[in-house]
Design a protein around this motif. Structure first.
Motif, PDB file in Angstrom:
ATOM      1  N   ALA A  56       0.830  -1.208   0.000  1.00  0.00           N
ATOM      2  CA  ALA A  56       0.000   0.000   0.000  1.00  0.00           C
ATOM      3  C   ALA A  56       0.861   1.254   0.000  1.00  0.00           C
ATOM      4  CB  ALA A  56      -0.937  -0.016   1.195  1.00  0.00           C
ATOM      5  N   PHE A  57       2.080   1.137   0.580  1.00  0.00           N
ATOM      6  CA  PHE A  57       2.995   2.287   0.613  1.00  0.00           C
ATOM      7  C   PHE A  57       3.995   2.255  -0.545  1.00  0.00           C
ATOM      8  CE2 PHE A  57       1.671   1.591   4.986  1.00  0.00           C
ATOM      9  CZ  PHE A  57       1.219   2.869   5.337  1.00  0.00           C
ATOM     10  N   ALA A  58       3.952   1.234  -1.341  1.00  0.00           N
ATOM     11  CA  ALA A  58       4.872   1.137  -2.484  1.00  0.00           C
ATOM     12  C   ALA A  58       4.069   0.805  -3.728  1.00  0.00           C
ATOM     13  CB  ALA A  58       5.940   0.077  -2.220  1.00  0.00           C
ATOM     14  N   GLU A  59       3.061   1.586  -3.989  1.00  0.00           N
ATOM     15  CA  GLU A  59       2.140   1.334  -5.081  1.00  0.00           C
ATOM     16  C   GLU A  59       2.878   1.311  -6.412  1.00  0.00           C
ATOM     17  OE1 GLU A  59      -1.992   3.145  -6.948  1.00  0.00           O
ATOM     18  OE2 GLU A  59      -1.077   4.074  -5.209  1.00  0.00           O
ATOM     19  N   GLY A  60       2.568   0.348  -7.201  1.00  0.00           N
ATOM     20  CA  GLY A  60       3.160   0.244  -8.528  1.00  0.00           C
ATOM     21  C   GLY A  60       4.376  -0.634  -8.589  1.00  0.00           C
ATOM     22  N   GLU A  61       4.920  -1.066  -7.450  1.00  0.00           N
ATOM     23  CA  GLU A  61       6.125  -1.893  -7.474  1.00  0.00           C
ATOM     24  C   GLU A  61       5.812  -3.338  -7.842  1.00  0.00           C
ATOM     25  OE1 GLU A  61       8.447  -1.611  -4.002  1.00  0.00           O
ATOM     26  OE2 GLU A  61       8.734   0.552  -4.122  1.00  0.00           O
ATOM     27  N   LEU A  62       4.581  -3.824  -7.546  1.00  0.00           N
ATOM     28  CA  LEU A  62       4.184  -5.202  -7.826  1.00  0.00           C
ATOM     29  C   LEU A  62       2.947  -5.215  -8.720  1.00  0.00           C
ATOM     30  CD1 LEU A  62       4.585  -6.875  -4.313  1.00  0.00           C
ATOM     31  CD2 LEU A  62       6.086  -7.137  -6.294  1.00  0.00           C
ATOM     32  N   PRO A  63       2.845  -6.252  -9.595  1.00  0.00           N
ATOM     33  CA  PRO A  63       1.643  -6.351 -10.432  1.00  0.00           C
ATOM     34  C   PRO A  63       0.401  -6.573  -9.579  1.00  0.00           C
ATOM     35  CG  PRO A  63       3.418  -7.748 -11.256  1.00  0.00           C
ATOM     36  CD  PRO A  63       3.831  -7.289  -9.902  1.00  0.00           C
ATOM     37  N   ILE A  64      -0.708  -6.154 -10.121  1.00  0.00           N
ATOM     38  CA  ILE A  64      -1.967  -6.293  -9.398  1.00  0.00           C
ATOM     39  C   ILE A  64      -2.300  -7.759  -9.131  1.00  0.00           C
ATOM     40  CG2 ILE A  64      -3.378  -6.300 -11.482  1.00  0.00           C
ATOM     41  CD1 ILE A  64      -4.203  -4.628  -8.104  1.00  0.00           C
ATOM     42  N   ARG A  65      -1.851  -8.657 -10.047  1.00  0.00           N
ATOM     43  CA  ARG A  65      -2.144 -10.085  -9.843  1.00  0.00           C
ATOM     44  C   ARG A  65      -1.382 -10.634  -8.641  1.00  0.00           C
ATOM     45  NH1 ARG A  65      -0.830 -13.188 -15.036  1.00  0.00           N
ATOM     46  NH2 ARG A  65       0.742 -11.544 -15.278  1.00  0.00           N
ATOM     47  N   ARG A  66      -0.166 -10.135  -8.410  1.00  0.00           N
ATOM     48  CA  ARG A  66       0.572 -10.573  -7.220  1.00  0.00           C
ATOM     49  C   ARG A  66      -0.086 -10.011  -5.969  1.00  0.00           C
ATOM     50  NH1 ARG A  66       6.941 -10.322  -7.494  1.00  0.00           N
ATOM     51  NH2 ARG A  66       6.420 -11.909  -9.057  1.00  0.00           N
ATOM     52  N   LEU A  67      -0.605  -8.816  -6.082  1.00  0.00           N
ATOM     53  CA  LEU A  67      -1.347  -8.231  -4.960  1.00  0.00           C
ATOM     54  C   LEU A  67      -2.570  -9.077  -4.622  1.00  0.00           C
ATOM     55  CD1 LEU A  67      -1.470  -5.800  -3.022  1.00  0.00           C
ATOM     56  CD2 LEU A  67      -2.900  -4.635  -4.719  1.00  0.00           C
ATOM     57  N   GLY A  68      -3.206  -9.655  -5.652  1.00  0.00           N
ATOM     58  CA  GLY A  68      -4.345 -10.555  -5.420  1.00  0.00           C
ATOM     59  C   GLY A  68      -3.947 -11.795  -4.649  1.00  0.00           C
ATOM     60  N   THR A  69      -2.738 -12.285  -4.904  1.00  0.00           N
ATOM     61  CA  THR A  69      -2.255 -13.480  -4.192  1.00  0.00           C
ATOM     62  C   THR A  69      -2.160 -13.229  -2.697  1.00  0.00           C
ATOM     63  OG1 THR A  69      -1.019 -14.207  -6.134  1.00  0.00           O
ATOM     64  CG2 THR A  69      -0.379 -15.143  -4.016  1.00  0.00           C
ATOM     65  N   VAL A  70      -1.468 -12.114  -2.341  1.00  0.00           N
ATOM     66  CA  VAL A  70      -1.294 -11.846  -0.915  1.00  0.00           C
ATOM     67  C   VAL A  70      -2.613 -11.473  -0.261  1.00  0.00           C
ATOM     68  CG1 VAL A  70       1.141 -11.221  -1.124  1.00  0.00           C
ATOM     69  CG2 VAL A  70      -0.607  -9.465  -1.452  1.00  0.00           C
TER      70      VAL A  70
END
Length: 594
Positions: free
Chosen positions: A53-67
């Protein structure tokens, strides 16, 4: 610190967060596994989500879905605070894990990528947390999702993988270690569950063994109580029959005597009262035998039509004024293979009840031949009838109908229960239909008793000259320890024409008398006597080659007593109180075979 202390410490720490009721039995391991698994993975996922949330854009949205999916496991420890059953918590954990694995595998080229190892997780968790149809259902779902990913890979519909191909070996190792740790934990847990289940089974087995031992002890006590009851009933029957023998015997003698007319009614009352008391004694003994399944039947072929006709003629004398007894018989005679005395007992009981509760109208006794081997006997009346509530308890022991007109009727309430037991022993049934104030109908069905005919013997029964009597010229010995029984028996035998009658009071005296008078032709032997009983005395007489006829005359009236007397060498058996008609028949029968 040894392993047991570590486990104890871990349990103490977990009990701060997990409700105590979830640590009971097999739930203890499941609660620990669910809490640690969901908190560790879910907490890790939540931390990553917050970091991203504090490093927006560093990871793909699909990886964000995993966590995000992994962080959903935190629902489990929250649910554990509010539910008493771990089933729903387990379902949530397995479903979240299943969706997460499907999602990760879907985004990493399915079986071609390292995430295929993760499919072991939902299956292992399901195998640890469930059994039966739930485990089967989860395995089917996991397999279906796995096949869907493979099929999508085959069609080329999977997206580009989140991980780069050069990092796959590292992720393969990481996933392998992670899955291996989870599998080891679950395997150890399943072994603990198996051990706990075995311990539980051993405890249950021990409890059942103790229960069986208690049942065995109770059975021994019950059998002992039954034997005591049987001995008590047999003893009381003997003691009651002894004075009854004098009462009923003397009443019969007085009825045959030339008495003034005014005394006949009194003698008849004595006889009726004595026979009523005898009937009550017999009912209690028969009920006891039925309870213990010891009631034996002596089945032989006989003419049922004749039996029913004789019973109707005999019972007609007991009808109330204004009541008729009708007899309906088939055109052809009916023969059966059965116990004549026991069936007479049932029919007399049903007829007596019909007469008792019918003040006006008709009682009908019907005999029918049913099918090829069946027989039906129906007794209907126009009496007071029976209510539906009373019908339900009609054949219950010690139970009587509660109609106002019947409240003061005498009886033990055993007659119908005994009748039902006898008919069932014969392989038949008793049914009843009734309507209050309109009458009742009792039906006896004997489906397999009818036979085609009888073998009629051409042997002629010896008959005595009426002026001489059946015992004319016969030397007789009476063996009984009760003096009044000897007196009654002697009077009966003199009435039958006996001229030489001697009485002794024990088996030893009988042996001494026969030794001096070996030509004695007929001995009436009591069973229960001091010094030497009748069974032993009979054996001794037969060993000494005494060839005279011996008839047991005893208050021990059971079938076992009859068999014991015949096995000892006696030729006949008659129970007390003595009925002179039966006594005469027995004498004729044994003298015929002399």
């Amino acid at each position: 610190m040894d392993e047991s202390n570590k486990v104890s410490w871990l349990t103490q720490q977990l009990m701060r967060f997990i409700p105590a009721h979830l640590f009971a039995g097999e739930d203890a391991f499941r609660a620990k596994l669910l809490w640690m698994y969901s908190v560790s993975l879910g907490g890790l996922g939540l931390i990553i989500v917050l970091g991203l949330a504090f490093a927006e854009g560093e990871l793909p949205i699909r990886r964000l879905g995993t966590v995000f999916l992994v962080s959903c496991l935190l629902i489990a420890p929250i649910l554990m605070r509010f539910v008493r059953d771990l089933t729903w918590v387990s379902v949530v954990v397995v479903i979240v894990t299943m969706i997460t694995v499907f999602y990760v595998d879907f985004n990493n080229l399915s079986i071609a990528g390292p995430s295929a190892l993760l499919w072991v997780l939902p299956i292992t968790l399901a195998a640890t947390l469930f059994s039966g149809w739930r485990l089967f259902l989860f395995c089917v779902l996991v397999f279906s999702l796995f096949v869907f990913n493979i099929y999508s890979l085959f069609l080329g519909r999977l997206p580009e993988p989140i991980m780069h191909a050069e990092s796959w070996p590292f992720m393969q190792v990481a996933f392998g270690v992670f899955v291996g740790v989870i599998v080891l934990v679950c395997t150890r847990g399943m072994s603990q569950l198996a051990a706990l289940h075995l311990q539980k089974l051993q405890v249950e087995l021990k409890q059942k063994q103790e229960h069986i031992q208690q049942i065995s002890q109770l059975q021994v006590q019950a059998e002992s109580a039954t034997r005591s009851k049987t001995m008590f009933l047999a003893t009381m029957s003997h003691e009651l029959r002894t004075p009854l023998n004098s009462v009923i015997g003397n009443a019969q003698l007085l009825a045959r005597a030339d008495l003034p007319e005014k005394y006949h009614a009194k003698v008849n009352d004595i006889s009726i009262a004595g026979n009523l008391l005898l009937m009550l004694i017999n009912d209690i003994l028969d009920f006891s035998k039925l309870e213990q399944n010891e009631l034996k039947l002596i089945e032989e072929p006989y003419d049922l039509t004749q039996q029913v006709s004789e019973l109707a003629r005999m019972m007609s004398a007991k009808l109330k004024a204004g009541v008729n007894l009708d007899l309906e018989l088939p055109q052809e005679r009916v023969y059966i293979q059965g116990d004549q005395n026991r069936l007479s007992q049932v029919l007399m009981n049903l007829l007596s009840n019909a007469m008792k509760f019918t003040d006006a109208g008709t009682i009908t006794l019907t005999l029918q031949a049913i099918n090829q081997h069946g027989v039906r006997i129906a007794i209907s009346d126009t009496g007071i009838g029976i209510s539906q509530n009373d019908l339900k308890k009609l054949f219950t022991e010690f139970s009587q109908v509660t109609n106002d007109s019947a409240r003061n009727m005498e009886g033990t309430g055993l007659g119908l229960a005994i009748s039902l037991g006898i008919v069932k022993r014969m392989g038949g049934e008793i049914n009843v239909t009734s309507e209050l104030k309109k009458g009742s109908c009792f039906t006896i069905d004997l489906p397999h008793k009818r036979i085609s005919g009888l073998h009629v013997s051409t042997e002629i029964m010896p008959t005595a000259q009426k002026d001489e009597g059946v015992l004319s010229g016969v030397s007789v010995l009476i063996v009984d320890d009760i003096a009044m029984n000897c007196t009654v028996m002697e009077s009966m035998l003199l009435d039958f024409g006996a001229e030489h009658v001697m009485s002794v009071n024990s088996g030893l005296q009988a042996l001494e008398y026969i030794a001096k008078q070996p030509n004695t032709q007929l001995v009436f032997m009591d069973m229960r006597m001091p010094e030497m009983d009748g069974i032993e005395a009979t054996r001794r007489l037969r060993q000494q080659n005494f060839n005279g006829q011996i008839i047991a005359v005893t208050a021990n009236a059971s079938m076992e007593d009859r068999e014991a007397c015949l096995d000892a060498g006696m030729n006949g058996f008659i129970s007390k109180p003595i009925v002179m008609v039966e006594l005469e028949k027995t004498i004729l029968n044994v003298l015929k075979h002399e």
